[in-house]
Design a protein around this motif. Structure first.
Motif, PDB file in Angstrom:
ATOM      1  N   TYR A   1      11.829  -9.202   7.694  1.00  0.00           N
ATOM      2  CA  TYR A   1      10.442  -9.233   8.180  1.00  0.00           C
ATOM      3  C   TYR A   1       9.609  -8.135   7.517  1.00  0.00           C
ATOM      4  O   TYR A   1       8.467  -8.372   7.108  1.00  0.00           O
ATOM      5  N   LEU A   2      10.162  -6.916   7.414  1.00  0.00           N
ATOM      6  CA  LEU A   2       9.412  -5.812   6.816  1.00  0.00           C
ATOM      7  C   LEU A   2       9.044  -6.111   5.363  1.00  0.00           C
ATOM      8  O   LEU A   2       7.920  -5.837   4.918  1.00  0.00           O
ATOM      9  N   GLN A   3       9.977  -6.656   4.601  1.00  0.00           N
ATOM     10  CA  GLN A   3       9.695  -6.977   3.204  1.00  0.00           C
ATOM     11  C   GLN A   3       8.553  -7.977   3.073  1.00  0.00           C
ATOM     12  O   GLN A   3       7.745  -7.903   2.153  1.00  0.00           O
ATOM     13  N   THR A   4       8.491  -8.904   4.025  1.00  0.00           N
ATOM     14  CA  THR A   4       7.419  -9.901   4.000  1.00  0.00           C
ATOM     15  C   THR A   4       6.107  -9.300   4.489  1.00  0.00           C
ATOM     16  O   THR A   4       5.040  -9.524   3.913  1.00  0.00           O
ATOM     17  N   ALA A   5       6.170  -8.499   5.565  1.00  0.00           N
ATOM     18  CA  ALA A   5       4.954  -7.956   6.180  1.00  0.00           C
ATOM     19  C   ALA A   5       4.298  -6.868   5.333  1.00  0.00           C
ATOM     20  O   ALA A   5       3.118  -6.565   5.537  1.00  0.00           O
ATOM     21  N   LEU A   6       5.025  -6.278   4.396  1.00  0.00           N
ATOM     22  CA  LEU A   6       4.431  -5.242   3.548  1.00  0.00           C
ATOM     23  C   LEU A   6       3.263  -5.781   2.729  1.00  0.00           C
ATOM     24  O   LEU A   6       2.318  -5.052   2.416  1.00  0.00           O
ATOM     25  N   THR A   7       3.320  -7.040   2.387  1.00  0.00           N
ATOM     26  CA  THR A   7       2.267  -7.637   1.555  1.00  0.00           C
ATOM     27  C   THR A   7       1.070  -8.123   2.373  1.00  0.00           C
ATOM     28  O   THR A   7       0.083  -8.580   1.798  1.00  0.00           O
ATOM     29  N   GLU A   8       1.175  -8.042   3.702  1.00  0.00           N
ATOM     30  CA  GLU A   8       0.094  -8.499   4.573  1.00  0.00           C
ATOM     31  C   GLU A   8      -0.772  -7.321   5.008  1.00  0.00           C
ATOM     32  O   GLU A   8      -0.379  -6.157   4.891  1.00  0.00           O
ATOM     33  N   ASN A   9      -1.930  -7.620   5.562  1.00  0.00           N
ATOM     34  CA  ASN A   9      -2.870  -6.577   5.983  1.00  0.00           C
ATOM     35  C   ASN A   9      -2.579  -6.040   7.376  1.00  0.00           C
ATOM     36  O   ASN A   9      -3.106  -4.990   7.755  1.00  0.00           O
ATOM     37  N   SER A  10      -1.773  -6.723   8.144  1.00  0.00           N
ATOM     38  CA  SER A  10      -1.497  -6.297   9.516  1.00  0.00           C
ATOM     39  C   SER A  10      -0.498  -5.132   9.530  1.00  0.00           C
ATOM     40  O   SER A  10       0.325  -5.001   8.630  1.00  0.00           O
ATOM     41  N   PRO A  11      -0.574  -4.263  10.587  1.00  0.00           N
ATOM     42  CA  PRO A  11       0.374  -3.141  10.686  1.00  0.00           C
ATOM     43  C   PRO A  11       1.801  -3.643  10.887  1.00  0.00           C
ATOM     44  O   PRO A  11       2.039  -4.732  11.412  1.00  0.00           O
ATOM     45  N   LEU A  12       2.758  -2.806  10.492  1.00  0.00           N
ATOM     46  CA  LEU A  12       4.160  -3.160  10.646  1.00  0.00           C
ATOM     47  C   LEU A  12       4.591  -2.957  12.095  1.00  0.00           C
ATOM     48  O   LEU A  12       4.181  -1.994  12.752  1.00  0.00           O
ATOM     49  N   LYS A  13       5.413  -3.854  12.585  1.00  0.00           N
ATOM     50  CA  LYS A  13       5.895  -3.779  13.962  1.00  0.00           C
ATOM     51  C   LYS A  13       7.157  -2.932  14.039  1.00  0.00           C
ATOM     52  O   LYS A  13       7.925  -2.834  13.073  1.00  0.00           O
ATOM     53  N   LEU A  14       7.360  -2.316  15.208  1.00  0.00           N
ATOM     54  CA  LEU A  14       8.552  -1.503  15.451  1.00  0.00           C
ATOM     55  C   LEU A  14       9.774  -2.399  15.627  1.00  0.00           C
ATOM     56  O   LEU A  14       9.649  -3.595  15.932  1.00  0.00           O
ATOM     57  N   PRO A  15      10.980  -1.850  15.446  1.00  0.00           N
ATOM     58  CA  PRO A  15      12.185  -2.658  15.680  1.00  0.00           C
ATOM     59  C   PRO A  15      12.230  -3.152  17.124  1.00  0.00           C
ATOM     60  O   PRO A  15      11.853  -2.418  18.052  1.00  0.00           O
ATOM     61  N   PRO A  16      12.682  -4.370  17.348  1.00  0.00           N
ATOM     62  CA  PRO A  16      12.700  -4.914  18.718  1.00  0.00           C
ATOM     63  C   PRO A  16      13.802  -4.290  19.556  1.00  0.00           C
ATOM     64  O   PRO A  16      14.879  -3.956  19.054  1.00  0.00           O
ATOM     65  N   GLY A  17      13.504  -4.142  20.861  1.00  0.00           N
ATOM     66  CA  GLY A  17      14.508  -3.663  21.796  1.00  0.00           C
ATOM     67  C   GLY A  17      14.754  -2.161  21.707  1.00  0.00           C
ATOM     68  O   GLY A  17      14.161  -1.447  20.899  1.00  0.00           O
TER      69      GLY A  17
END
Length: 404
Positions: free
Chosen positions: A53-69
Motif C-alpha cells: 500500500y505504501l509503495q502505491t500511495a507514495l505516488t498519490e497526493n493523499s497523506p500516508l496512513k498509519l499501520p493498522p491495529g
C-alpha cells in the motif's frame, strides 16, 4: 595434604559448574536470537500488504496512513526499519512523506527518548535510526554523544547521523570539527559523510576551502572530487599555492583534473614545486591533456630526482604521438643513468603496446611510424620484434635502479 586435595576437588567442581552455566547461557541466547529472527520474518510477512500500500500511495497526493491495529514492539521495529530503508533510497517528495509518516507513528518521539537513556547500546541504536529518519531535533543529543565517543566505527556512524539530520551549516562544521579529532586519516570518510547532508553543497565546500583549519580544507578538497561546483574554482586556484604540503598536493591534483586548459605560467610554477608529488601530478596531466607543446618540459622531467616524476614524464611523452616518442628515443640515446633507463623502458613498453593494438588501419600506421623512428635511432630490429634491442653504440637494456 588431604585438605589441599579437598580444595582441588571443590575448585574442579566450581569450574565444571561455571562451564555448564556458560553453555546454558549461550544456548539460551542462541534460542532467543533464533526466536527473534522467526518473529521478524513473521511480522514482515504480516505487514507485506501494508508495504505494498505504501509503495502505491507514495505516488498519490493523499497523506500516508498509519499501520493498522496495535503493533507489538518488534513489529513496530520491522515497520520502522522498512521506512528507514526507503528514506535512504528515495528523495524529494517521496522522502518527505515517509519522514512525516515516521513522526505520526511515534517512531521519532520514541527514539529521541532512547537517545537520552543511560544504556550505551540503546543510545547507539537510537542514533542510527534518528539519522535514518532525518530528525533535526536529535542533533544536540547526537553532538553530545559524539563528544564522548571514542575513535572508531561508532563515531563515524554518529557523525553520519548528524549530517543527515542537520539543517544548519554551523552544526555541520561543528560535527566535522568533532569527527576530525577521532582519527588522523579520516578525511575521505568525513568528505563522504559531508555529502549526505541535505544542504547547499557549493556553499559548504566554499566555506571549507576558505577556512583556516587545514583539516577542513582537506575534507573540502576530497569532497570536490566528482562535484561540478564552478563557485569554488577561485578558492581552489588559491590553494594550489597553499603553505601546507599535503593540502597543496591535493589541490593540485583536483585543479589539474578540473581545468580543461592549463596556462603556461601555471605549468612552469607547478613543475618547479618542491613537493615531488606535485611535480608528478603535473607531468602526468600534461600527457592526459595531450599538451604537445610541453615536450621540452617533459624531457627535462626525465632527469628529475624523484622516480615518480620520471615515470609519469615518460608515460606522458608516450601519449603525445610521434613527437613524444621521438623525444623518448633522443633521451635514450643522448641521456645517461636513470634518464636513459626510464626512456628505454617506456620505448619498449610503447612498442609492445602498439604492436598489440595494430589491428585497425590507424593503429597500424601509428605503429609503423614509431617503428621507423625506432630504427632511425637504434638501427633495424634483428631476430624479431619481441626481443629487447641493443643500440649500435652501447647497450640500452630495460631495467635498472629507479629509486630517487
Amino acid at each position: 595434604m588431604f585438605q589441599s586435595l579437598a580444595l582441588a576437588y571443590w575448585f574442579l567442581i566450581a569450574c565444571i559448574a561455571l562451564v555448564i552455566v556458560g553453555v546454558i547461557v549461550l544456548f539460551a541466547m542462541k534460542m532467543s536470537h533464533n526466536g527473534k529472527r522467526r518473529k521478524t520474518a513473521m511480522y514482515e510477512m504480516k505487514q507485506r500488504d501494508y508495504f505494498t500500500y505504501l509503495q502505491t500511495a507514495l505516488t498519490e497526493n493523499s497523506p500516508l496512513k498509519l499501520p493498522p491495529g496495535k503493533l507489538a514492539p518488534l513489529e513496530r521495529r520491522v515497520v520502522q526499519d522498512k521506512l528507514i530503508e526507503w528514506i535512504d533510497q528515495f528523495k524529494g517528495e517521496y522522502r518527505d512523506k515517509l519522514i512525516e509518516l515516521c513522526r505520526e507513528a511515534g517512531f521519532v518521539e520514541h527514539d529521541l527518548k532512547e537517545l537520552g537513556r543511560l544504556r550505551y547500546g540503546r543510545q547507539i541504536d537510537a542514533a542510527y535510526r534518528l539519522g535514518g529518519m532525518r530528525c533535526p531535533e536529535a542533533v544536540p543529543g547526537l553532538m553530545e554523544l559524539l563528544k564522548d565517543e571514542k575513535p572508531g566505527p561508532m563515531a563515524i556512524m554518529i557523525g553520519r547521523s548528524i549530517a543527515r539530520c542537520t539543517t544548519r551549516h554551523g552544526e555541520l562544521k561543528d560535527m566535522l570539527a568533532l569527527l576530525l579529532t577521532k582519527g588522523k586519516s579520516i578525511h575521505h570518510l568525513a568528505a563522504d559523510i559531508l555529502l549526505e547532508a541535505n544542504l547547499d553543497t557549493s556553499r559548504i565546500l566554499l566555506e571549507l576551502l576558505e577556512d583556516r583549519n587545514p583539516d577542513f580544507v582537506k575534507v573540502g578538497l576530497v569532497a570536490m572530487w566528482g562535484q561540478a561546483v564552478p563557485e569554488v574554482m577561485p578558492a581552489l586556484h588559491r590553494l594550489v599555492g597553499a603553505e601546507h604540503q599535503d593540502v597543496r598536493a591535493e589541490a593540485v591534483k583536483l585543479y589539474l583534473s578540473a581545468s580543461p586548459a592549463l596556462k603556461d605560467e601555471t605549468i612552469l610554477k607547478l613543475i618547479q614545486d618542491t613537493d615531488p608529488e606535485v611535480r608528478a601530478e603535473v607531468v602526468q596531466a600534461l600527457g592526459s591533456k595531450h599538451a604537445s607543446g610541453s615536450i621540452p618540459l617533459l624531457r627535462k622531467a626525465l632527469r628529475d630526482e624523484d622516480w615518480r616524476v620520471r615515470y609519469n614524464s615518460a608515460e606522458s611523452l608516450s601519449k603525445l604521438g610521434e613527437p613524444g616518442f621521438e623525444a623518448l628515443c633522443q633521451a635514450a640515446v643522448q641521456g645517461t643513468g636513470a634518464e636513459r633507463e626510464i626512456a628505454m623502458q617506456q620505448i619498449e613498453s610503447t612498442m609492445q603496446q602498439s604492436r598489440a593494438d595494430d589491428k585497425a588501419v590507424e593503429q597500424m600506421i601509428a605503429h609503423n611510424k614509431k617503428r621507423l623512428l625506432y630504427e632511425r635511432y637504434f638501427g633495424p630490429v634483428h631476430g624479431g620484434e619481441n626481443r629487447t634491442t641493443k643500440k649500435r653504440t652501447g647497450v640500452a637494456t630495460v631495467g635498472g635502479d629507479y629509486t630517487a
